[in-house]
Write a protein that holds these residues in place. Structure first.
Motif, PDB file in Angstrom:
ATOM      1  N   LEU A  91       7.095  -4.754   8.343  1.00  0.00           N
ATOM      2  CA  LEU A  91       5.889  -4.429   7.585  1.00  0.00           C
ATOM      3  C   LEU A  91       5.711  -2.926   7.463  1.00  0.00           C
ATOM      4  O   LEU A  91       5.209  -2.436   6.446  1.00  0.00           O
ATOM      5  CB  LEU A  91       4.665  -5.072   8.242  1.00  0.00           C
ATOM      6  N   THR A  94       8.033  -2.077   4.716  1.00  0.00           N
ATOM      7  CA  THR A  94       7.494  -2.552   3.443  1.00  0.00           C
ATOM      8  C   THR A  94       6.405  -1.636   2.915  1.00  0.00           C
ATOM      9  O   THR A  94       6.398  -1.272   1.731  1.00  0.00           O
ATOM     10  CB  THR A  94       6.931  -3.973   3.605  1.00  0.00           C
ATOM     11  N   ALA A  95       5.481  -1.241   3.779  1.00  0.00           N
ATOM     12  CA  ALA A  95       4.373  -0.388   3.343  1.00  0.00           C
ATOM     13  C   ALA A  95       4.871   0.945   2.816  1.00  0.00           C
ATOM     14  O   ALA A  95       4.394   1.448   1.787  1.00  0.00           O
ATOM     15  CB  ALA A  95       3.402  -0.167   4.505  1.00  0.00           C
ATOM     16  N   GLY A 131       9.672  -3.518  -1.565  1.00  0.00           N
ATOM     17  CA  GLY A 131       9.125  -4.157  -0.373  1.00  0.00           C
ATOM     18  C   GLY A 131       9.926  -5.371   0.048  1.00  0.00           C
ATOM     19  O   GLY A 131      10.141  -5.612   1.243  1.00  0.00           O
ATOM     20  N   THR A 157       1.710  -8.760  -2.337  1.00  0.00           N
ATOM     21  CA  THR A 157       0.377  -8.336  -1.910  1.00  0.00           C
ATOM     22  C   THR A 157       0.340  -6.835  -1.661  1.00  0.00           C
ATOM     23  O   THR A 157      -0.593  -6.142  -2.088  1.00  0.00           O
ATOM     24  CB  THR A 157      -0.038  -9.088  -0.629  1.00  0.00           C
ATOM     25  N   GLY A 158       1.373  -6.323  -0.976  1.00  0.00           N
ATOM     26  CA  GLY A 158       1.433  -4.884  -0.731  1.00  0.00           C
ATOM     27  C   GLY A 158       1.492  -4.095  -2.016  1.00  0.00           C
ATOM     28  O   GLY A 158       0.809  -3.067  -2.172  1.00  0.00           O
ATOM     29  N   VAL A 181      -2.228  -0.321   3.098  1.00  0.00           N
ATOM     30  CA  VAL A 181      -1.267  -1.377   2.799  1.00  0.00           C
ATOM     31  C   VAL A 181      -0.642  -1.902   4.089  1.00  0.00           C
ATOM     32  O   VAL A 181      -0.545  -3.120   4.305  1.00  0.00           O
ATOM     33  CB  VAL A 181      -0.178  -0.875   1.837  1.00  0.00           C
ATOM     34  N   GLY A 182      -0.220  -0.999   4.975  1.00  0.00           N
ATOM     35  CA  GLY A 182       0.403  -1.416   6.224  1.00  0.00           C
ATOM     36  C   GLY A 182      -0.511  -2.272   7.077  1.00  0.00           C
ATOM     37  O   GLY A 182      -0.109  -3.328   7.595  1.00  0.00           O
ATOM     38  N   LEU A 185      -1.176  -5.739   5.406  1.00  0.00           N
ATOM     39  CA  LEU A 185      -0.020  -6.623   5.530  1.00  0.00           C
ATOM     40  C   LEU A 185       0.102  -7.153   6.954  1.00  0.00           C
ATOM     41  O   LEU A 185       0.474  -8.324   7.162  1.00  0.00           O
ATOM     42  CB  LEU A 185       1.256  -5.885   5.127  1.00  0.00           C
TER      43      LEU A 185
END
Length: 437
Positions: A91, A94-95, A131, A157-158, A181-182, A185
């Motif tokens: 995550l 991803t962020a 992501g 979603t992110g 965002v982080g 998530l």
């Protein structure tokens, strides 16, 4: 290649360092901390400065943007490595990648089109892909299994959250976007552990189509479209398509009612701004309570509360939003409004002014939400369930009018009134459900 595109490419290159996090482990924050220090105290001239400098950096002779970006990544990396119960490394990756590559995608398409919708689409699509790749790459390095549907949900979603925040904030606020965002998530990953593949595919497909339709028809601005798409995806995944049917009924009917006889409303001075296109503030003001309710439903076992209460909070809040929207849009076409607190005649469009035609339209709106809810949601007693939802809608609509007549204007704005009214509708529905069901 423009300077903004080169700069976005440079930030994307820095963000790519997050892919080393599974290998670096506890040292994952070190590369970003070093870059933040160099950007803040060392690099003040030369090719690197020219590559990363934003307009405001030249005056300070400091790479504030790069320093903030790297510090935000440092903070997330620490959350993913030093806590007893850390954020999953995937995550963190991803962020960082969603924001870094989303910005790159937006800048890339911006060289070919200045349409804000196209720019937002570039950010969202590229951010989503980055992501997803980040999660797959992290899983391959750590040799852990990954659910493709969950990965797609988290990446989408992110990307949507980042695109929405980027559309209402400034470029210098990227650190806030990345951290938001982080953390979001991380929260959603606790709620969703498995998703049927067809569900996420269907959710994304439906929301892409409806999101574009709302923008093309002029019922939502770019930010309003993003907020609506995000709400839709979360509602489908956390609640189900039945919950989404209630949500989309409000957005669809509410949006069309805003366009109904728009020119007449414009002449009367009661039309919505921006040609009736709803912005993110309007969307969230009307649907924030519904979003909290569907999240609460998904977490009901964790918080040890009956999921039915959240279901009625969801439907009661949207019944309120539908009632208020229809009563305003229909009632504003008539010349006989009276202030709800004193019943004195007031000009059309006056906050707190009501008409009998608008009240009937509001009742019809609440009844429509109730009808869709009892058909699409698991409500044990349809008749009493419908009465509970209609009661919540009418109670919330009345609160909206009372707030409009007493405090709206100088004290609080329309979006805050909408939020408080939908909250009141949710509470009324929950109370009625406890008493009657």
């Amino acid at each position: 290649m423009t300077s903004t595109l080169r700069r976005a490419g440079g930030f994307a290159a820095v963000g790519t360092l997050s892919l080393a996090a599974p290998i670096l482990g506890a040292a994952a924050a070190v590369p970003f901390a070093v870059i933040a220090a160099l950007a803040a105290f060392v690099v003040d001239d030369g090719p690197l400065f020219e590559l990363f400098a934003r307009p405001g950096d030249y005056e300070d002779r400091r790479l504030n943007g790069l320093a903030g970006f790297s510090l935000a990544a440092t903070g997330l990396a620490l959350l993913a490595t030093v806590l007893t119960d850390p954020m999953p490394v995937s995550l963190f990756v991803t962020a960082v990648l969603v924001l870094a590559y989303g910005n790159l995608g937006e800048r890339f398409v911006g060289d070919y089109s200045d349409d804000p919708f196209i720019g937002t689409l570039g950010f969202t699509v590229v951010g989503f892909l980055a992501g997803t790749v980040g999660q797959v790459a992290t899983a391959s390095v750590t040799t852990t299994s990954i659910d493709p549907a969950v990965a797609a949900f988290l990446a989408s979603t992110g990307a949507l959250v980042a695109a929405l925040l980027r559309s209402v904030l400034y470029e210098r606020d990227d650190p806030l976007v990345m951290l938001s965002v982080g953390l979001l998530l991380w929260f959603f990953a606790q709620l969703v552990t498995t998703i049927p593949p067809l569900e996420i595919v269907g959710a994304l497909a439906v929301m892409v189509v409806l999101g574009y339709a709302s923008y093309a028809l002029g019922t939502a601005s770019v930010t309003g479209m993003l907020a609506g798409v995000l709400l839709g995806v979360l509602t489908i995944i956390l609640g189900g398509f039945g919950w989404f049917a209630v949500l989309i009924a409000f957005f669809g009917v509410g949006g069309l009612s805003t366009k109904f006889k728009y020119d007449d409303k414009l002449d009367r001075g009661v039309a919505e701004d921006n040609e009736g296109a709803r912005g993110s503030g309007n969307v969230l003001g009307n649907a924030a309570v519904a979003l909290f309710a569907v999240i609460g439903f998904a977490a009901s076992e964790m918080v040890m509360l009956p999921g039915t209460l959240f279901l009625f909070a969801f439907t009661g809040s949207l019944a309120t939003a539908m009632s208020d929207t229809l009563s305003s849009e229909i009632g504003g076409l008539f010349d006989t409004p009276r202030l709800i607190t004193t019943l004195e005649r007031v000009p059309p469009g006056t906050d707190g002014g009501v008409t009998w035609q608008g009240e009937l339209a509001g009742i019809a709106g609440a009844a429509l939400v109730a009808a869709i809810a009892v058909v699409s949601l698991p409500i044990a007693d349809p008749l009493f369930g419908a009465l509970v939802i209609v009661g919540g809608g009418l109670g919330g609509m009345t609160v909206d009018s009372l707030l409009g007549a007493t405090v709206e204007g100088d004290r609080i704005g329309n979006q805050s009134v909408n939020f408080l009214a939908t909250l009141a509708g949710a509470v009324v529905s929950v109370v009625l459900a406890v008493v009657l069901l």
